[in-house]
Design a protein around this motif. Structure first.
Motif, PDB file in Angstrom:
ATOM      1  N   TRP A  85       3.280 -25.781   8.815  1.00 38.51           N
ATOM      2  CA  TRP A  85       2.682 -24.930   9.850  1.00 38.51           C
ATOM      3  C   TRP A  85       1.813 -25.765  10.790  1.00 38.51           C
ATOM      4  CZ3 TRP A  85       4.974 -20.723  10.936  1.00 38.51           C
ATOM      5  CH2 TRP A  85       5.555 -19.928   9.944  1.00 38.51           C
ATOM      6  N   GLY A 159      -1.303 -18.072  13.735  1.00 33.46           N
ATOM      7  CA  GLY A 159      -0.259 -18.990  14.187  1.00 33.46           C
ATOM      8  C   GLY A 159      -0.482 -19.565  15.571  1.00 33.46           C
ATOM      9  N   ASN A 163      -0.473 -13.450  19.749  1.00 35.83           N
ATOM     10  CA  ASN A 163      -0.990 -12.073  19.634  1.00 35.83           C
ATOM     11  C   ASN A 163      -2.446 -12.007  20.077  1.00 35.83           C
ATOM     12  OD1 ASN A 163       1.475 -11.326  18.454  1.00 35.83           O
ATOM     13  ND2 ASN A 163       0.719 -11.829  16.400  1.00 35.83           N
ATOM     14  N   ASP A 181      -6.539 -18.800  10.741  1.00 39.97           N
ATOM     15  CA  ASP A 181      -5.329 -19.352  10.125  1.00 39.97           C
ATOM     16  C   ASP A 181      -5.767 -20.481   9.188  1.00 39.97           C
ATOM     17  OD1 ASP A 181      -2.153 -19.041  11.118  1.00 39.97           O
ATOM     18  OD2 ASP A 181      -2.570 -20.858   9.975  1.00 39.97           O
ATOM     19  N   PHE A 208      -5.319 -17.501   0.195  1.00 37.69           N
ATOM     20  CA  PHE A 208      -5.374 -17.732  -1.248  1.00 37.69           C
ATOM     21  C   PHE A 208      -6.810 -17.908  -1.740  1.00 37.69           C
ATOM     22  CE2 PHE A 208      -1.040 -19.822  -0.397  1.00 37.69           C
ATOM     23  CZ  PHE A 208      -0.389 -18.607  -0.540  1.00 37.69           C
ATOM     24  N   ALA A 227       2.495 -12.769   8.385  1.00 44.94           N
ATOM     25  CA  ALA A 227       1.580 -13.763   7.810  1.00 44.94           C
ATOM     26  C   ALA A 227       1.424 -13.539   6.305  1.00 44.94           C
ATOM     27  CB  ALA A 227       0.228 -13.690   8.515  1.00 44.94           C
TER      28      ALA A 227
HETATM   29  C1  LIG Z   1       5.287 -16.579  10.625  1.00 43.68           C
HETATM   30  S1  LIG Z   1       3.745 -17.191  11.120  1.00 43.68           S
HETATM   31  C2  LIG Z   1       3.067 -15.812  11.993  1.00 43.68           C
HETATM   32  C3  LIG Z   1       2.088 -16.209  13.047  1.00 43.68           C
HETATM   33  C4  LIG Z   1       1.573 -15.078  13.918  1.00 43.68           C
HETATM   34  N1  LIG Z   1       0.942 -14.051  13.153  1.00 43.68           N
HETATM   35  C5  LIG Z   1       2.665 -14.498  14.781  1.00 43.68           C
HETATM   36  O1  LIG Z   1       2.898 -13.281  14.719  1.00 43.68           O
HETATM   37  O2  LIG Z   1       3.268 -15.229  15.551  1.00 43.68           O
HETATM   38  C6  LIG Z   1       2.835 -17.238   9.620  1.00 43.68           C
HETATM   39  C7  LIG Z   1       1.424 -17.748   9.753  1.00 43.68           C
HETATM   40  O3  LIG Z   1       0.750 -17.577   8.505  1.00 43.68           O
HETATM   41  C8  LIG Z   1      -0.057 -18.726   8.277  1.00 43.68           C
HETATM   42  N2  LIG Z   1      -0.298 -18.843   6.837  1.00 43.68           N
HETATM   43  C9  LIG Z   1       0.613 -19.089   5.874  1.00 43.68           C
HETATM   44  N3  LIG Z   1       0.009 -19.138   4.680  1.00 43.68           N
HETATM   45  C10 LIG Z   1      -1.309 -18.933   4.895  1.00 43.68           C
HETATM   46  C11 LIG Z   1      -2.462 -18.901   4.044  1.00 43.68           C
HETATM   47  N4  LIG Z   1      -2.376 -19.111   2.736  1.00 43.68           N
HETATM   48  N5  LIG Z   1      -3.655 -18.630   4.607  1.00 43.68           N
HETATM   49  C12 LIG Z   1      -3.771 -18.421   5.948  1.00 43.68           C
HETATM   50  N6  LIG Z   1      -2.719 -18.483   6.796  1.00 43.68           N
HETATM   51  C13 LIG Z   1      -1.494 -18.727   6.269  1.00 43.68           C
HETATM   52  C14 LIG Z   1       0.756 -19.875   8.839  1.00 43.68           C
HETATM   53  O4  LIG Z   1      -0.058 -21.008   9.109  1.00 43.68           O
HETATM   54  C15 LIG Z   1       1.336 -19.221  10.086  1.00 43.68           C
HETATM   55  O5  LIG Z   1       0.467 -19.397  11.173  1.00 43.68           O
END
Ligand SMILES: C[S@@+](CC[C@H](N)C(=O)[O-])C[C@H]1O[C@@H](n2cnc3c(N)ncnc32)[C@H](O)[C@@H]1O
Length: 323
Positions: A85, A159, A163, A181, A208, A227
């Protein structure tokens, strides 16, 4: 992957999605849409889709299966996921100049010129940016329907910050919009937005290991989009964190594996893809259990019946903590 040019569709003109389709897909009333949105839906002719013939449908399904079975397919929440990411959002960061608008923040996985899933079938949109245009109408609907009274909005797992920028502009900078994030490059995008005059703030946050010292504003609305899907079954620490916050509403826009109908092949392919990527499972049941315990009230649960080639990513679980 097959492109629009490679797929021959039945009936050149196709059929348009109507306002009634949008109402059904969003779980909305016609009055929920602004005049501008109705115009965009009905007069721009941007939401026309064509059915695929049998050979085209099979070709799309084979492509989806190949991707699902590909050894390169990555798994959500594994040891390398944070750095993947980081790298992805660093590309958006490099391109982002707030004085030029926020189009460059469109996530690269919202693809153009691809078939989409609609009402449990694959269809080919006429507009190459169909999913992106559909999504902007959806996000504006969510904002107007559910965020109007809140002074502060928090997107967790924000991300690229698309949004965050969209909501900040929609509400003309009158609401504070936070983007959090676990990827630093994502937070840097929000910082750059703030320097460019947007009423936004960024912060690192890991689902987490929620940072209990991050207190949310009274009456705020929380949003997640694709997310929590990344947490597999490890979303409880985040839910417990939110239940302690004085927020008015939480909107989770996520793929819900339990809502597919496994007797339909197009749905079953989404289940395979979802499971292979180890996306979120058990989420609606968890919310329902918390409701039974009196910890939250469910406001809406709605399957999206629309999505990309691989999954329906836009299902709604909307709830409020009980205090
Ligand atoms: C598919 S993207 C979605 C991004 C945004 N919400 C969008 O709609 O475009 C998933 C996001 O979740 C974040 N993410 C994944 N695991 C995470 C975690 N454990 N804690 C915080 N963010 C996390 C990633 O870094 C990424 O930015």
């Amino acid at each position: 992957m097959r492109s629009a040019a490679q797929i021959r569709v039945r009936g050149e003109a196709g059929r348009p999605l109507t306002l009634s389709d949008f109402c059904g897909l969003f779980g909305a009333e016609p009055e929920s849409f602004t005049g501008g949105q109705v115009k965009a839906i009905t007069t721009k002719d941007g939401f026309r889709v064509s059915d695929l013939g049998q050979a085209e449908t099979e070709g799309v399904m084979i492509d989806v299966l190949k991707k699902t079975n590909s050894p390169e397919l990555t798994v959500a929440g594994d040891a390398g996921s944070n750095s993947r990411w980081e790298r992805g959002w660093a590309e958006n960061l490099a391109e982002f100049d707030p004085s030029g608008g926020f189009e460059t923040l469109r996530p690269k996985y919202v693809r153009s010129r691809q078939p989409v899933r609609l009402y449990q079938k694959f269809v080919m949109p006429q507009n190459p940016d169909f999913e992106y245009e559909w999504y902007k109408i959806f996000l504006e609907y969510l904002a107007r329907q559910y965020m109007g009274d809140a002074g502060t909005i928090y997107e967790f797992g924000c991300g690229s910050g698309f949004n965050v920028a969209f909501l900040s502009q929609l509400f003309r900078n009158k609401k504070k919009v936070w983007g959090t994030d676990w990827a630093q490059s994502s937070v840097k995008i929000i910082d750059r937005m703030a320097h460019g005059g947007y009423n936004v703030e960024g912060r690192m946050f890991n689902f987490f290991e929620p940072d209990e010292s991050f207190r949310l504003d009274e009456g705020a609305v929380v949003l997640t989009v694709g997310a929590l899907e990344q947490t597999g079954t490890r979303y409880l620490p985040f839910l417990n964190y939110l239940l302690e916050q004085p927020i008015s509403l939480c909107i989770n826009i996520e793929p819900i594996v339990e809502w597919y109908d496994q007797s339909k092949l197009v749905d079953y392919l989404a289940v395979l893809f979802h499971e292979r990527r180890k996306y979120m499972s058990g989420f609606p049941e968890t919310l329902e259990g918390l409701e039974k315990k009196g910890e939250l009230s469910l406001v809406k649960q709605k399957r999206s019946y629309f999505g990309s080639l691989y999954i329906e990513g836009y299902s709604q679980n909307i709830w409020r903590p009980q205090r």
